[in-house]
Design an enzyme around this catalytic site. Structure first.
Site, PDB file in Angstrom:
ATOM      1  N   ASP A  10       0.835  -1.200   0.000  1.00  0.00           N
ATOM      2  CA  ASP A  10       0.000   0.000   0.000  1.00  0.00           C
ATOM      3  C   ASP A  10       0.870   1.249   0.000  1.00  0.00           C
ATOM      4  O   ASP A  10       1.942   1.271   0.601  1.00  0.00           O
ATOM      5  CB  ASP A  10      -0.897  -0.026   1.247  1.00  0.00           C
ATOM      6  CG  ASP A  10      -2.011   1.008   1.183  1.00  0.00           C
ATOM      7  OD1 ASP A  10      -2.336   1.465   0.063  1.00  0.00           O
ATOM      8  OD2 ASP A  10      -2.541   1.362   2.237  1.00  0.00           O
ATOM      9  N   ASN A  58     -11.006  -2.355  -5.700  1.00  0.00           N
ATOM     10  CA  ASN A  58     -10.187  -1.366  -6.402  1.00  0.00           C
ATOM     11  C   ASN A  58     -10.784  -0.912  -7.727  1.00  0.00           C
ATOM     12  O   ASN A  58     -10.333   0.086  -8.315  1.00  0.00           O
ATOM     13  CB  ASN A  58      -8.773  -1.919  -6.651  1.00  0.00           C
ATOM     14  CG  ASN A  58      -7.908  -1.924  -5.413  1.00  0.00           C
ATOM     15  OD1 ASN A  58      -6.950  -2.687  -5.310  1.00  0.00           O
ATOM     16  ND2 ASN A  58      -8.231  -1.072  -4.444  1.00  0.00           N
TER      17      ASN A  58
END
Length: 239
Positions: A10, A58
């Site tokens: 991330d 996502n």
């Protein structure tokens, strides 16, 4: 040494924005970090490595970023095939096989999995269009379709219906960027995994960060619901 390391990489977008770039620019740097990390993991003797490349959620990101992530993964796969032969890496993919996955990326994934399927070194599992809840739902659907009797249900049976039933549960899970959550990643498999959260953004993640996470893992005592010897001695004294 953990047998299976899983990673939630991330911070690519934030890394780029801190340098006054667009969010998508960080994904290129993130791909290079991934290459270096997998190479080091192989050299350390880690047998399984799973990376959360793209979650089912996502798709809600801007379309240009979604397309760029897909093309970056596609390029990385082809670029990695020589190294996979050199390091004897087997590539696999887990996630839902839906039409929305770009055709070029799907071809790259299929080619990589078929080309490396007989390699006997580390297994690199790429989670793309993946969600932990989706995986459990899909497993339940297959169980129902197979007519399994409710009395026969147990955790071992459910595990056999997951996307990669031969994959051992992760020993260590690393998440970068300072976020302290697992974000719908391997919900079934993470029941007893050791979690390490690091503030480093993914493009800044180095082999030293990996070693730090492994050392933290090695300092912990994995009890799996039992007690360690020290607590057993205390229990005896209390009795």
């Amino acid at each position: 040494m953990p047998r299976h390391v899983a990673c939630i990489p991330d911070g690519n977008g934030r890394w780029s924005q801190l340098r006054n770039g667009s969010r998508i620019a960080g994904h290129n740097q993130g791909a290079q970090v991934f290459h270096d990390l997998i190479t080091s993991a192989c050299e350390l003797g880690i047998e399984w490595f799973t990376v959360y490349a793209f979650s089912a959620e996502n798709w809600q990101r801007p379309e240009i970023e979604v397309r760029f992530i897909a093309s970056t993964i596609e390029r990385t796969i082809y670029r990695w095939l020589d190294d996979c032969s050199r390091y004897n890496i087997r590539i696999r993919w887990i996630g839902r096989a839906e039409m929305r996955i770009p055709r070029a990326l799907r071809r790259a994934i299929d080619y990589a999995t078929s080309t490396t399927k007989n390699n006997t070194g580390m297994t690199l599992t790429v989670a793309y269009n993946y969600g932990g809840r989706d995986e459990i739902v899909d497993a339940i659907r297959k169980i129902i379709e197979d007519g399994v009797d409710a009395a026969d249900l147990n955790s071992e049976l459910v595990s056999r219906y997951l996307y990669a039933p031969d994959m051992p549960d992760p020993d260590l899970v690393i998440r970068t960027s300072g976020e302290n959550r697992i974000s719908n990643f391997l919900l079934w498999q993470l029941a007893y995994s050791e979690l390490v959260f690091t503030p480093a953004l993914w493009p800044d993640f180095t082999v030293d960060h990996l070693l730090d996470a492994i050392h933290e893992y090695q300092r912990r005592v994995r009890r799996f619901g039992t007690v360690d010897d020290g607590n057993k001695k205390l229990d005896t004294q209390l009795q």
